[in-house]
Design a protein around this motif. Sequence first.
Motif, PDB file in Angstrom:
ATOM      1  N   THR A  57       0.752  -1.288  -0.224  1.00  0.00           N
ATOM      2  CA  THR A  57      -0.011   0.053   0.087  1.00  0.00           C
ATOM      3  C   THR A  57       0.593   1.273  -0.174  1.00  0.00           C
ATOM      4  OG1 THR A  57      -1.761  -1.191   1.159  1.00  0.00           O
ATOM      5  CG2 THR A  57      -1.793   1.710   1.119  1.00  0.00           C
ATOM      6  N   MET A  58       0.527   2.658  -0.355  1.00  0.00           N
ATOM      7  CA  MET A  58       1.562   3.312  -1.213  1.00  0.00           C
ATOM      8  C   MET A  58       0.586   5.104  -0.514  1.00  0.00           C
ATOM      9  SD  MET A  58       2.941   5.685  -4.204  1.00  0.00           S
ATOM     10  CE  MET A  58       1.561   6.712  -4.562  1.00  0.00           C
ATOM     11  N   LEU A  59       0.714   5.439   0.838  1.00  0.00           N
ATOM     12  CA  LEU A  59       0.543   6.929   1.093  1.00  0.00           C
ATOM     13  C   LEU A  59       1.035   7.273   0.673  1.00  0.00           C
ATOM     14  CD1 LEU A  59      -0.217   5.607   4.820  1.00  0.00           C
ATOM     15  CD2 LEU A  59      -2.013   4.946   2.488  1.00  0.00           C
ATOM     16  N   LEU A  60      -0.052   9.317   0.558  1.00  0.00           N
ATOM     17  CA  LEU A  60       1.402  10.142  -0.135  1.00  0.00           C
ATOM     18  C   LEU A  60       0.170  11.667   1.488  1.00  0.00           C
ATOM     19  CD1 LEU A  60       1.251  10.242  -3.769  1.00  0.00           C
ATOM     20  CD2 LEU A  60       3.082   9.452  -2.508  1.00  0.00           C
ATOM     21  N   PHE A  61       1.823  12.723   1.116  1.00  0.00           N
ATOM     22  CA  PHE A  61       0.743  13.556   1.632  1.00  0.00           C
ATOM     23  C   PHE A  61       1.130  14.684   1.696  1.00  0.00           C
ATOM     24  CE2 PHE A  61       0.929  17.060   5.134  1.00  0.00           C
ATOM     25  CZ  PHE A  61      -1.061  17.438   5.310  1.00  0.00           C
ATOM     26  N   VAL A  62       0.928  15.875   0.839  1.00  0.00           N
ATOM     27  CA  VAL A  62       1.075  17.119  -0.136  1.00  0.00           C
ATOM     28  C   VAL A  62       1.680  17.998   1.158  1.00  0.00           C
ATOM     29  CG1 VAL A  62       0.593  18.037  -1.683  1.00  0.00           C
ATOM     30  CG2 VAL A  62       0.157  16.154  -2.094  1.00  0.00           C
ATOM     31  N   LEU A  63       2.485  18.296   0.905  1.00  0.00           N
ATOM     32  CA  LEU A  63       3.386  19.410   1.912  1.00  0.00           C
ATOM     33  C   LEU A  63       3.595  20.640   0.837  1.00  0.00           C
ATOM     34  CD1 LEU A  63       6.358  17.751   3.170  1.00  0.00           C
ATOM     35  CD2 LEU A  63       4.315  18.199   4.481  1.00  0.00           C
ATOM     36  N   SER A  64       3.122  20.484  -0.391  1.00  0.00           N
ATOM     37  CA  SER A  64       3.549  21.903  -1.142  1.00  0.00           C
ATOM     38  C   SER A  64       3.110  21.691  -2.455  1.00  0.00           C
ATOM     39  CB  SER A  64       4.837  23.052  -0.648  1.00  0.00           C
ATOM     40  OG  SER A  64       5.901  22.378  -0.814  1.00  0.00           O
ATOM     41  N   GLY A  65       3.296  22.580  -3.333  1.00  0.00           N
ATOM     42  CA  GLY A  65       2.947  22.517  -4.399  1.00  0.00           C
ATOM     43  C   GLY A  65       2.072  21.621  -5.312  1.00  0.00           C
ATOM     44  N   THR A  66       1.775  20.954  -6.114  1.00  0.00           N
ATOM     45  CA  THR A  66       0.639  20.134  -7.056  1.00  0.00           C
ATOM     46  C   THR A  66       0.618  19.494  -7.383  1.00  0.00           C
ATOM     47  OG1 THR A  66       0.386  21.694  -8.993  1.00  0.00           O
ATOM     48  CG2 THR A  66      -0.978  22.292  -6.580  1.00  0.00           C
ATOM     49  N   ALA A  67      -0.217  18.581  -8.037  1.00  0.00           N
ATOM     50  CA  ALA A  67       0.265  16.908  -8.723  1.00  0.00           C
ATOM     51  C   ALA A  67      -1.088  16.248  -9.292  1.00  0.00           C
ATOM     52  CB  ALA A  67       0.900  16.445  -7.767  1.00  0.00           C
ATOM     53  N   SER A  68      -1.136  15.482 -10.486  1.00  0.00           N
ATOM     54  CA  SER A  68      -1.927  14.665 -10.132  1.00  0.00           C
ATOM     55  C   SER A  68      -2.503  13.743  -9.903  1.00  0.00           C
ATOM     56  CB  SER A  68      -2.406  15.012 -12.158  1.00  0.00           C
ATOM     57  OG  SER A  68      -4.079  14.471 -12.745  1.00  0.00           O
ATOM     58  N   LEU A  69      -2.639  12.348  -9.917  1.00  0.00           N
ATOM     59  CA  LEU A  69      -2.650  11.135  -9.329  1.00  0.00           C
ATOM     60  C   LEU A  69      -3.363   9.862 -10.803  1.00  0.00           C
ATOM     61  CD1 LEU A  69      -1.384   9.461  -7.485  1.00  0.00           C
ATOM     62  CD2 LEU A  69      -3.096   9.267  -6.046  1.00  0.00           C
ATOM     63  N   LEU A  70      -2.874   9.282 -11.039  1.00  0.00           N
ATOM     64  CA  LEU A  70      -2.976   9.013 -12.105  1.00  0.00           C
ATOM     65  C   LEU A  70      -4.024   7.128 -11.454  1.00  0.00           C
ATOM     66  CD1 LEU A  70      -0.983   9.594 -15.188  1.00  0.00           C
ATOM     67  CD2 LEU A  70      -3.042  11.447 -14.130  1.00  0.00           C
ATOM     68  N   GLY A  71      -5.328   7.192 -11.955  1.00  0.00           N
ATOM     69  CA  GLY A  71      -5.311   5.562 -11.820  1.00  0.00           C
ATOM     70  C   GLY A  71      -6.925   5.457 -11.897  1.00  0.00           C
ATOM     71  N   VAL A  72      -7.130   4.494 -11.704  1.00  0.00           N
ATOM     72  CA  VAL A  72      -8.508   3.703 -12.139  1.00  0.00           C
ATOM     73  C   VAL A  72      -9.618   4.882 -11.884  1.00  0.00           C
ATOM     74  CG1 VAL A  72     -11.031   2.401 -12.051  1.00  0.00           C
ATOM     75  CG2 VAL A  72      -8.153   1.724 -12.408  1.00  0.00           C
ATOM     76  N   GLY A  73     -10.793   5.155 -12.980  1.00  0.00           N
ATOM     77  CA  GLY A  73     -10.819   5.894 -12.209  1.00  0.00           C
ATOM     78  C   GLY A  73     -11.209   7.797 -12.810  1.00  0.00           C
ATOM     79  N   GLY A  74     -10.025   7.549 -13.331  1.00  0.00           N
ATOM     80  CA  GLY A  74      -9.668   8.723 -13.757  1.00  0.00           C
ATOM     81  C   GLY A  74      -8.046   9.967 -13.333  1.00  0.00           C
ATOM     82  N   PRO A  75      -8.123  10.840 -13.299  1.00  0.00           N
ATOM     83  CA  PRO A  75      -6.605  11.308 -12.580  1.00  0.00           C
ATOM     84  C   PRO A  75      -7.813  12.522 -11.608  1.00  0.00           C
ATOM     85  CG  PRO A  75      -7.405  13.071 -14.703  1.00  0.00           C
ATOM     86  CD  PRO A  75      -7.741  11.551 -14.847  1.00  0.00           C
ATOM     87  N   GLN A  76      -6.743  12.473 -10.601  1.00  0.00           N
ATOM     88  CA  GLN A  76      -6.982  13.576  -8.849  1.00  0.00           C
ATOM     89  C   GLN A  76      -6.274  14.006  -8.752  1.00  0.00           C
ATOM     90  OE1 GLN A  76      -9.684  10.983  -5.932  1.00  0.00           O
ATOM     91  NE2 GLN A  76      -8.680   8.184  -6.922  1.00  0.00           N
ATOM     92  N   SER A  77      -6.350  15.315  -8.905  1.00  0.00           N
ATOM     93  CA  SER A  77      -5.862  16.690  -8.325  1.00  0.00           C
ATOM     94  C   SER A  77      -5.330  16.250  -6.418  1.00  0.00           C
ATOM     95  CB  SER A  77      -6.575  17.867  -7.886  1.00  0.00           C
ATOM     96  OG  SER A  77      -7.013  17.264  -9.301  1.00  0.00           O
ATOM     97  N   LEU A  78      -3.797  16.547  -6.363  1.00  0.00           N
ATOM     98  CA  LEU A  78      -3.415  16.513  -5.202  1.00  0.00           C
ATOM     99  C   LEU A  78      -3.103  17.978  -5.005  1.00  0.00           C
ATOM    100  CD1 LEU A  78      -1.678  13.497  -5.296  1.00  0.00           C
ATOM    101  CD2 LEU A  78      -3.732  13.556  -4.025  1.00  0.00           C
ATOM    102  N   ALA A  79      -3.347  18.756  -3.716  1.00  0.00           N
ATOM    103  CA  ALA A  79      -2.906  20.042  -3.682  1.00  0.00           C
ATOM    104  C   ALA A  79      -2.270  19.678  -2.048  1.00  0.00           C
ATOM    105  CB  ALA A  79      -4.171  21.425  -3.286  1.00  0.00           C
ATOM    106  N   PRO A  80      -1.798  20.812  -1.520  1.00  0.00           N
ATOM    107  CA  PRO A  80      -0.822  21.160  -0.128  1.00  0.00           C
ATOM    108  C   PRO A  80      -2.092  21.132   1.316  1.00  0.00           C
ATOM    109  CG  PRO A  80      -0.104  22.635  -1.111  1.00  0.00           C
ATOM    110  CD  PRO A  80      -1.390  22.617  -1.912  1.00  0.00           C
TER     111      PRO A  80
END
Length: 242
Positions: A38-61
């Motif tokens: 299992t992978m966990l992420l927590f965004v400290l700064s900046g933005t990214a897009s997480l790709l996967g089944v169901g489509g991209p999801q935005s990651l923000a601080p």
Amino acid sequence: VEVRVLADLANTGNAQASLSLISLSEGVEIPLHSHGSTMLLFVLSGTASLLGVGGPQSLAPGSAALVPQGAVHGLTHTGDSATELVQVYAPGGPEGFYKDQSHMEGTTLFEGALGKKGPRPIVRAASTTTPLPIMAGRGEALLILDPEQTKDASAYLGALRAQPGAVVPPHRHSDSSEYLFVLEGQTVMTIAGQELHVQAGDVVQIPPGIEHSARVTGEEAFKAIQLYAPAGPEQRFKGGSK
């Protein structure tokens, strides 16, 4: 991509999880792949897009993501500044690639198009999580990736905030390892009878069965990302426990 592996089997002797700090620069795209952890992420700064089944999801601080074991995913940098993330694998293992890029154990590259079915990443924002009072009202816990909602008990990620003088009494977790990544403030922790001074930027790893306690020191509020692998001990916060 710049990576600092802060806690893994090599420096903790504990394989239940690993914790790394990742910085993505402009234009970075991490291709689709999957992990045996299992992978966990927590965004400290900046933005990214997480790709996967169901489509991209935005990651923000302040947002966090759980990518279930075996879920195909990728990551794309967005925005104009570097994106910094805390990354956790539970159990540890896939982070070995950062030290030796011939080490692909636990990671499988994905070729082809994503289907419409299969495990998918879950994204939640800290701002949508109700703070729970702890430490006799002098602290609060945010259960961001609560296993009761994610339906994945392999790991938990949340945030802790505490006022100066707040105290966590001695306790232990029988089956779970605890990891803290300190964002702000400082505390004195007593772990297995040893007193440690912990401050912003430090990572603390506490194996199962080890007694530990803490006292927030200084004049600044204490803030940290908290993880359990496997999940479970965080459920006590729902009853107002330390």
